[in-house]
Scaffold this motif. Structure first.
Motif, PDB file in Angstrom:
ATOM      1  N   PHE A 139      -3.093  -1.948   8.600  1.00 41.87           N
ATOM      2  CA  PHE A 139      -2.185  -1.622   7.496  1.00 41.87           C
ATOM      3  C   PHE A 139      -1.497  -0.278   7.716  1.00 41.87           C
ATOM      4  CE2 PHE A 139      -0.847  -0.197   3.337  1.00 41.87           C
ATOM      5  CZ  PHE A 139      -0.341  -1.357   2.757  1.00 41.87           C
ATOM      6  N   SER A 164      -4.137   3.872   3.350  1.00 39.04           N
ATOM      7  CA  SER A 164      -4.784   2.634   3.779  1.00 39.04           C
ATOM      8  C   SER A 164      -6.267   2.637   3.460  1.00 39.04           C
ATOM      9  CB  SER A 164      -4.572   2.431   5.283  1.00 39.04           C
ATOM     10  OG  SER A 164      -3.203   2.353   5.602  1.00 39.04           O
ATOM     11  N   THR A 167      -6.882   2.371  -0.469  1.00 39.20           N
ATOM     12  CA  THR A 167      -6.492   1.137  -1.158  1.00 39.20           C
ATOM     13  C   THR A 167      -7.099  -0.115  -0.530  1.00 39.20           C
ATOM     14  OG1 THR A 167      -4.458   0.998   0.177  1.00 39.20           O
ATOM     15  CG2 THR A 167      -4.327   2.140  -1.951  1.00 39.20           C
ATOM     16  N   THR A 168      -8.063   0.068   0.345  1.00 41.12           N
ATOM     17  CA  THR A 168      -8.700  -1.089   0.982  1.00 41.12           C
ATOM     18  C   THR A 168      -9.534  -1.878  -0.018  1.00 41.12           C
ATOM     19  OG1 THR A 168      -8.771   0.007   3.119  1.00 41.12           O
ATOM     20  CG2 THR A 168     -10.285  -1.817   2.801  1.00 41.12           C
ATOM     21  N   LYS A 190       5.911  -1.746   1.924  1.00 44.48           N
ATOM     22  CA  LYS A 190       4.607  -2.391   2.062  1.00 44.48           C
ATOM     23  C   LYS A 190       3.575  -1.756   1.138  1.00 44.48           C
ATOM     24  CE  LYS A 190       2.168  -1.998   5.940  1.00 44.48           C
ATOM     25  NZ  LYS A 190       1.639  -2.238   7.307  1.00 44.48           N
ATOM     26  N   SER A 191       3.596  -0.409   1.037  1.00 43.93           N
ATOM     27  CA  SER A 191       2.624   0.271   0.176  1.00 43.93           C
ATOM     28  C   SER A 191       2.899  -0.017  -1.295  1.00 43.93           C
ATOM     29  CB  SER A 191       2.638   1.782   0.437  1.00 43.93           C
ATOM     30  OG  SER A 191       3.879   2.355   0.093  1.00 43.93           O
ATOM     31  N   ARG A 194       1.432  -3.355  -2.113  1.00 44.33           N
ATOM     32  CA  ARG A 194      -0.020  -3.284  -2.287  1.00 44.33           C
ATOM     33  C   ARG A 194      -0.362  -2.673  -3.639  1.00 44.33           C
ATOM     34  NH1 ARG A 194      -4.634  -1.395   1.963  1.00 44.33           N
ATOM     35  NH2 ARG A 194      -4.319  -3.555   2.580  1.00 44.33           N
ATOM     36  N   SER A 197       0.220  -5.149  -6.444  1.00 44.86           N
ATOM     37  CA  SER A 197      -0.816  -6.175  -6.526  1.00 44.86           C
ATOM     38  C   SER A 197      -2.075  -5.630  -7.185  1.00 44.86           C
ATOM     39  CB  SER A 197      -1.148  -6.709  -5.131  1.00 44.86           C
ATOM     40  OG  SER A 197      -1.812  -5.736  -4.348  1.00 44.86           O
TER      41      SER A 197
END
Length: 353
Positions: A139, A164, A167-168, A190-191, A194, A197
């Motif tokens: 990521f 990364s 937020t895993t 992309k971030s 995430r 979501s």
């Protein structure tokens, strides 16, 4: 589904006091001498004082206020980074703070070693980090550099790695301080996906941002801090409306004209832009005004009309020494007699005071 009444963060009469030196102490030797002689003099400063509120499970809870209002200090106390001088904070559930991305890293360690270091600080086990290692690396998009020391990373690479790691997992409580997106344009997208979501799930969020529009978008409740004290709490729109009204009535006026003109104007960065018209005005159609740079890129803004003045607050700090322009679209601003105000382009250049 949010469980109404299930309190996961309880803040009771919390305060944080700092001792500020009255005089400059240049080195450790001088400090020790003054300390032993009891010659060190301090001014007591309360960064936060007497703040109380509760956050229920599933709340998206915003904190608004000017720079220095105590927002970040409050988040650090809730995160456990610093201990409050007075009051009590109770947390139910695991908490992931996204405060200063890159903090807690060791520049001499490799990226992989820092994943274990940062992950352990966030409460992750080695077994869990072993399991998630490849996902974190993929990521962050730094697989080529994962086994070299962090001191060789760019700021963006470090931030991406920190984001990364943090937020895993799907925490029960997330604390965000101006970090909804990091890195270049591609990684920002992309971030943001995430983060969206995670925000859509039943996670409790404490969110600080200077962009009031993003606070309205993310949150359902909010508090307003000023000089370390809580001014107001309640539904996010009610709090943000009152806060914006107060900000625009107290901010320094940068541009004042009898009517919009086309001459170049110097505007300090991170300040409110104010334009005066000859008559009282009212807002017309949606998207009736834009703030953009010379390349045509639009910047998010907050705007308020008061009588014959139009106030514009950029949602992010403008760059120093850069040309921008305010565009009022033809026919989208009217006076109180419903006469259309003509199309205006008002150029200005940012400066530092």
């Amino acid at each position: 589904m949010k469980i109404v009444g299930e309190v996961v963060i309880n803040v009771e009469n919390v305060g944080m006091q700092y001792n500020l030196n009255k005089e400059k102490v240049d080195n450790l030797k001088e400090y020790v001498i003054k300390f032993l002689k009891r010659e060190l003099k301090y001014n007591k400063f309360w960064a936060v004082k007497g703040v109380s509120f509760q956050v229920e499970k599933g709340d998206k809870f915003g904190i608004v206020g000017l720079n220095g209002a105590g927002k970040s200090t409050l988040l650090k106390m809730i995160s456990g980074v610093i201990k409050p001088t007075e009051g009590n904070i109770e947390i139910v559930g695991n908490i992931v703070p996204l405060l200063e991305l890159g903090s807690g890293f060791d520049p001499e360690y490799t990226g992989r070693e820092n994943i274990y270091l940062k992950g352990s600080m966030l409460g992750y086990s080695k077994e869990y980090l072993d399991e998630k290692m490849e996902e974190i690396i993929d990521f962050s998009e730094i697989d080529e550099f994962i086994d070299i020391p962090l001191k060789n990373y760019s700021t963006g690479m470090t931030s991406r790695l920190a984001f990364s790691i943090a937020t895993t997992v799907r925490p029960k409580i997330m604390i965000l301080d101006e970090v909804l997106s990091v890195g270049d344009a591609k990684f920002k997208e992309k971030s943001e996906e995430r983060m969206k979501s995670m925000l859509d799930e039943d996670v409790t969020v404490l969110y600080v941002s200077h962009g009031i529009a993003s606070v309205r978008e993310v949150c359902d409740k909010a508090i307003w801090l000023e000089n370390g004290h809580m001014v107001m709490q309640g539904p996010v729109d009610d709090v943000c409306d009152k806060y914006e009204e107060w900000v625009f009535s107290n901010e320094k006026v940068i541009i004042t004209q009898s009517e919009p003109a086309k001459e170049q104007i110097k505007v300090p960065v991170d300040q409110v832009i104010s334009i005066s018209f000859n008559e009282f005005i009212k807002e017309g159609e949606s998207f009736w005004i834009d703030l953009m740079d010379s390349a045509g890129e639009k910047f998010p803004i907050t705007k308020i009309i008061k009588d014959n003045k139009l106030f514009i607050k950029p949602e992010k700090e403008l760059e120093n020494g850069t040309d921008y322009r305010v565009l009022l679209h033809t026919g989208c601003v009217t006076d109180l007699k419903d006469n259309m105000i003509s199309h205006y382009v008002i150029p200005f250049t940012t400066i530092t005071e």
